[in-house]
Scaffold this active site. Structure first.
Site, PDB file in Angstrom:
ATOM      1  N   HIS A  25      24.073  65.554  32.025  1.00 29.51           N
ATOM      2  CA  HIS A  25      22.830  66.310  32.341  1.00 29.51           C
ATOM      3  C   HIS A  25      22.376  68.448  31.400  1.00 29.51           C
ATOM      4  CE1 HIS A  25      23.257  64.058  36.093  1.00 29.51           C
ATOM      5  NE2 HIS A  25      24.156  64.442  36.241  1.00 29.51           N
ATOM      6  N   HIS A  85      21.160  59.824  38.216  1.00 34.10           N
ATOM      7  CA  HIS A  85      21.837  59.703  37.385  1.00 34.10           C
ATOM      8  C   HIS A  85      22.255  58.143  37.161  1.00 34.10           C
ATOM      9  CE1 HIS A  85      24.168  62.450  39.623  1.00 34.10           C
ATOM     10  NE2 HIS A  85      25.157  62.547  39.090  1.00 34.10           N
TER      11      HIS A  85
END
Length: 328
Positions: A56, A214
């Site tokens: 991320h 995700h």
């Protein structure tokens, strides 16, 4: 799979080595690559610690530094860090005023940070859950914590630099979280190095509304539409969820998922800004860029955070991290 890697099992450690070396003026690595910490700590300041699965970036390591986090704990790709990582980070950066954990609402993150908090002294937590797309998913009970986490970390980080007490920072963090809503849309999947193939399949003419960071499913799969149409649906969902609170000044944050160029992000910002202004919301602050990514996924999220005078002042306050720098 085409990626710049040497070996799948060393991606994270080599990335952290490179990251720490590139920003050695402000950052240092904890032992065993367990956490990233500020190079110079401020005695008597509440320490802010966050973390989560890697993939991320620049969240969370890129937000370590003056005005934001004191430490970040990186897990393996899309995998929560372990309690011992948080405990060691807390022990390293706690200068006597306690620690505030800022945790995205994913089951693994919440469970492991909670365990670390229970085994440490002087720790409180803020759980972020800004995603309006779905109430529950494979990874969460309740709403997911996504790009709004950055807003919490920035505003609370500025307040921590002012010397505020731990319980006051928790109250502020909870308040900012309640004032913040996000929703994302994906145009492609992402590819986790260990898997070597896309996380999910999506057609060339399709998009996933409400996708998680995700790649987990969102509200619905739909045919690709114009930027204005996409922004309208997302902004309507955000404003509708805020309800009566959706009035006055706000921060608009358009975040890229890693595979979308700045040209398209600014176009989406323009569309989203018009949508919110039609609803009587004044965009007083802005942030556009890829800050809470999902590896190489194409897509973006839109975050709206309502700002009172205090929140706006703290957002404007000086920050010096690898990813955010202003007020120098």
């Amino acid at each position: 799979m085409k990626k710049f890697i040497n070996a799948v099992d060393t991606v994270l450690t080599e990335t952290l080595d490179g990251f720490a070396a590139a920003h050695s003026d402000i950052l240092a690595l904890g032992g065993g690559h367990k956490f990233i910490r500020r190079k110079v700590l401020k005695p008597g300041k509440v320490a802010l610690i966050s973390g989560g699965g890697s993939g991320h970036e620049p969240l969370h390591g890129g937000l370590v530094g003056f005005g934001m986090l004191d430490a970040a704990c990186p897990g393996q790709v899309f995998t929560s860090p372990t309690p011992d990582q948080m405990m060691e980070a807390a022990a390293e950066v706690n200068t006597g005023a306690g620690c505030l954990f800022i945790v995205k609402n994913y089951e693994g993150d919440v469970m492991n940070f909670e365990m670390a908090a229970e085994m440490s002294e002087g720790v409180m937590q803020v759980i972020t859950n800004d995603d309006v797309a779905v109430e529950d998913s494979l990874y969460t009970t309740g709403r997911r914590g996504v790009a709004g986490t950055l807003v919490v970390e920035k505003i609370v980080g500025a307040a921590a630099e002012e010397g505020r007490a731990l319980k006051d920072l928790k109250t502020l963090g909870d308040k900012v979280n309640r004032s913040t809503r996000s929703m994302g849309v994906a145009l492609t999947s992402c590819t986790v190095p260990a898997a070597g193939k896309p996380n999910f399949q999506i057609g060339d003419d399709e998009m996933e509304f409400g996708v998680g960071i995700h790649g987990e499913p969102g509200r619905r799969r739909a045919k690709l539409a114009s930027a204005d149409a996409i922004a309208e649906e997302i902004c309507e969902a955000i404003a509708g969820d805020l309800g009566a609170a959706a009035k006055g000044n706000a921060l608009l944050f358009v975040n890229g998922f890693g595979g979308t160029p700045s040209m398209e992000l600014y176009l989406m910002y323009n569309s989203a800004r018009r949508q919110f202004e039609k609803r009587g919301i004044t965009i007083a602050r802005s942030l556009v860029g890829s800050y809470v990514t999902s590896l190489d996924m194409a897509g973006c999220s839109i975050t709206l955070s309502m700002l009172d005078d205090e929140a706006a002042r703290l957002w404007d306050a000086r920050v010096h991290t690898a990813a955010l720098r202003w007020g120098m």
